[in-house]
Write an enzyme that holds these catalytic residues in place. Structure first.
Site, PDB file in Angstrom:
ATOM      1  N   TYR A  56       6.889  12.314   8.516  1.00 25.08           N
ATOM      2  CA  TYR A  56       5.718  12.732   7.765  1.00 25.08           C
ATOM      3  C   TYR A  56       4.994  11.533   7.188  1.00 25.08           C
ATOM      4  CZ  TYR A  56       7.961  11.852   3.209  1.00 25.08           C
ATOM      5  OH  TYR A  56       8.539  11.254   2.117  1.00 25.08           O
ATOM      6  N   ARG A  83       2.317   3.253  10.517  1.00 23.13           N
ATOM      7  CA  ARG A  83       3.708   3.569  10.153  1.00 23.13           C
ATOM      8  C   ARG A  83       4.147   4.879  10.799  1.00 23.13           C
ATOM      9  NH1 ARG A  83       5.039   3.983   3.910  1.00 23.13           N
ATOM     10  NH2 ARG A  83       3.840   5.906   4.153  1.00 23.13           N
ATOM     11  N   LYS A  87      10.274   7.172   8.134  1.00 28.45           N
ATOM     12  CA  LYS A  87       9.822   8.179   7.155  1.00 28.45           C
ATOM     13  C   LYS A  87      10.130   9.584   7.670  1.00 28.45           C
ATOM     14  CE  LYS A  87       5.995   8.806   3.884  1.00 28.45           C
ATOM     15  NZ  LYS A  87       6.853   8.813   2.705  1.00 28.45           N
ATOM     16  N   GLU A 105      14.996   1.290  -3.812  1.00 30.24           N
ATOM     17  CA  GLU A 105      13.643   1.806  -4.076  1.00 30.24           C
ATOM     18  C   GLU A 105      13.766   3.104  -4.838  1.00 30.24           C
ATOM     19  OE1 GLU A 105      11.521   3.131  -0.541  1.00 30.24           O
ATOM     20  OE2 GLU A 105      13.417   3.625   0.452  1.00 30.24           O
ATOM     21  N   LEU A 122      11.729   2.181   2.568  1.00 29.51           N
ATOM     22  CA  LEU A 122      10.503   2.550   3.266  1.00 29.51           C
ATOM     23  C   LEU A 122       9.502   1.410   3.096  1.00 29.51           C
ATOM     24  CD1 LEU A 122       9.100   4.943   4.780  1.00 29.51           C
ATOM     25  CD2 LEU A 122       7.857   5.275   2.648  1.00 29.51           C
TER      26      LEU A 122
HETATM   27  N1  PDD Z   1       6.461   8.797  -0.778  1.00 28.52           N
HETATM   28  N2  PDD Z   1       9.689   4.933  -0.837  1.00 28.52           N
HETATM   29  C1  PDD Z   1       9.893   6.226  -0.536  1.00 28.52           C
HETATM   30  C2  PDD Z   1      11.295   6.698  -0.370  1.00 28.52           C
HETATM   31  C3  PDD Z   1       8.807   7.092  -0.366  1.00 28.52           C
HETATM   32  O1  PDD Z   1       9.023   8.384  -0.059  1.00 28.52           O
HETATM   33  C4  PDD Z   1       7.485   6.606  -0.552  1.00 28.52           C
HETATM   34  C5  PDD Z   1       6.279   7.492  -0.345  1.00 28.52           C
HETATM   35  C6  PDD Z   1       7.316   5.253  -0.888  1.00 28.52           C
HETATM   36  C7  PDD Z   1       5.959   4.647  -1.081  1.00 28.52           C
HETATM   37  O2  PDD Z   1       5.273   4.541   0.144  1.00 28.52           O
HETATM   38  P1  PDD Z   1       3.686   4.568   0.223  1.00 28.52           P
HETATM   39  O3  PDD Z   1       3.196   3.453  -0.615  1.00 28.52           O
HETATM   40  O4  PDD Z   1       3.400   4.376   1.649  1.00 28.52           O
HETATM   41  O5  PDD Z   1       3.220   5.898  -0.312  1.00 28.52           O
HETATM   42  C8  PDD Z   1       8.434   4.444  -1.004  1.00 28.52           C
HETATM   43  C9  PDD Z   1       5.417   9.768  -0.518  1.00 28.52           C
HETATM   44  C10 PDD Z   1       4.217   9.547  -1.374  1.00 28.52           C
HETATM   45  C11 PDD Z   1       6.020  11.151  -0.647  1.00 28.52           C
HETATM   46  O6  PDD Z   1       7.117  11.323  -0.129  1.00 28.52           O
HETATM   47  O7  PDD Z   1       5.392  12.027  -1.221  1.00 28.52           O
END
Ligand code: PDD
Length: 285
Positions: A33, A52, A149, A182, A207
């Site tokens: 996703y 990504r 992801k 993270e 991620l």
């Molecule tokens: N989450 N780490 C994890 C485990 C994440 O699920 C996310 C994003 C990030 C940050 O990635 P980005 O900057 O690309 O949004 C880091 C999304 C927002 C979610 O699951 O809703």
């Protein structure tokens, strides 16, 4: 969520949209996703999100359900039909629907594509950023490839719920060596006493956040020093600032970690500078 959702080629009211109970997202979490921010009607960092997505699909050997350009059109159409000015686009691709059997379906099945969008209140985010938020830590219990992801988010779900029950906004996973990997849905950062930014290297353990990558560019533009290395929980508790990043939170100040106050307990200047400069540097399309 959306009032209108795109499912396998059709825009439908959410109440009428249907995915098979044999869909492998449902039975195995076998899919990927993306979450892309919408700000003032524009998609933010769409190129990095789609890049990504391509890497996640390739890692799981799932084909693009429609071409990248077609997907961009669908994302815009879902945003338009849901009248989202500020919010997010959620897209999910699973390996498709097939009789339950762990191995890939013997006969090629079409990947299932779902695209939804919803509005978020920018004022709520701004209010949180003005005070900063609390974070707790939790042991890293995820598989060895959080860089993909995938839809399998049970450890993240449990971590976020633990944070909520502790009155915190986010939970940071801590690996066996005592280093922060993270957050449950965000990347973790600290600022040292010397004003340097520290965040974990984008290897297989985290991620590769799109906002993380964009903030690294913002940091360079602001002349900030960046060190990509792991940091321990104690280092974070005694850092001058801490924050986390994601598409929907940008750079969100962290003012306490497991109850220990960080810095002076208020959002730090480096975090706020990054947050403030993000919009002018981020890709809008
Ligand atoms: N989450 N780490 C994890 C485990 C994440 O699920 C996310 C994003 C990030 C940050 O990635 P980005 O900057 O690309 O949004 C880091 C999304 C927002 C979610 O699951 O809703």
């Amino acid at each position: 969520m959306s009032r209108i959702v795109y499912v396998d080629g059709r825009y439908r009211p959410t109440t009428e949209a249907v995915v098979s109970v044999d869909d492998r997202a449902f039975t195995f979490g076998d899919g990927v996703y993306e979450v892309c921010e919408v700000a003032a009607g524009a998609l933010i960092e769409e190129t990095r999100h789609l890049d990504r997505l391509g890497r996640s699909l390739e890692a799981l050997r799932i084909a693009w359900p429609i071409g990248r350009e077609a997907l961009r059109i669908v994302m815009r159409e879902v945003v338009r039909r849901n009248r989202v000015r500020h919010g997010l686009v959620y897209l999910q691709i699973s390996r498709g629907a097939a009789r339950r059997d762990h191995g890939f379906p013997a006969n090629a099945v079409r990947p299932t594509l779902v695209v939804a969008a919803r509005s978020l209140d920018p004022a709520a985010n701004a209010a949180r950023a003005a005070t900063g938020v609390a974070v707790i830590t939790t042991p890293e219990t995820r598989w060895a490839r959080p860089d993909i992801k995938t839809l399998q988010l049970l450890p993240n779900v449990l971590a976020k719920q633990a944070a909520r029950e502790a009155g915190a906004y986010e939970a940071w996973f801590v690996d066996r060596q005592g280093f922060v990997t993270e957050g449950a849905s965000t990347n973790a950062w600290i600022v040292t006493a010397e004003g340097a930014l520290v965040t974990r290297r984008a290897d297989e353990s985290i991620l590769h956040g799109v906002t993380r990558a964009a903030l690294i560019q913002v940091a360079a533009a602001l002349g900030l020093r960046l060190i990509e290395r792991p940091f321990a929980v104690l280092e974070a508790k005694t850092a001058s600032e801490a924050f986390f990043s994601s598409a929907t939170t940008i750079a969100m100040p962290v003012v306490s970690l497991d109850g220990a106050v960080i810095g002076d307990g208020r959002p730090g200047p480096v975090t706020l500078a990054l947050r403030g400069a993000f919009r002018e540097h981020a890709e809008r399309s």
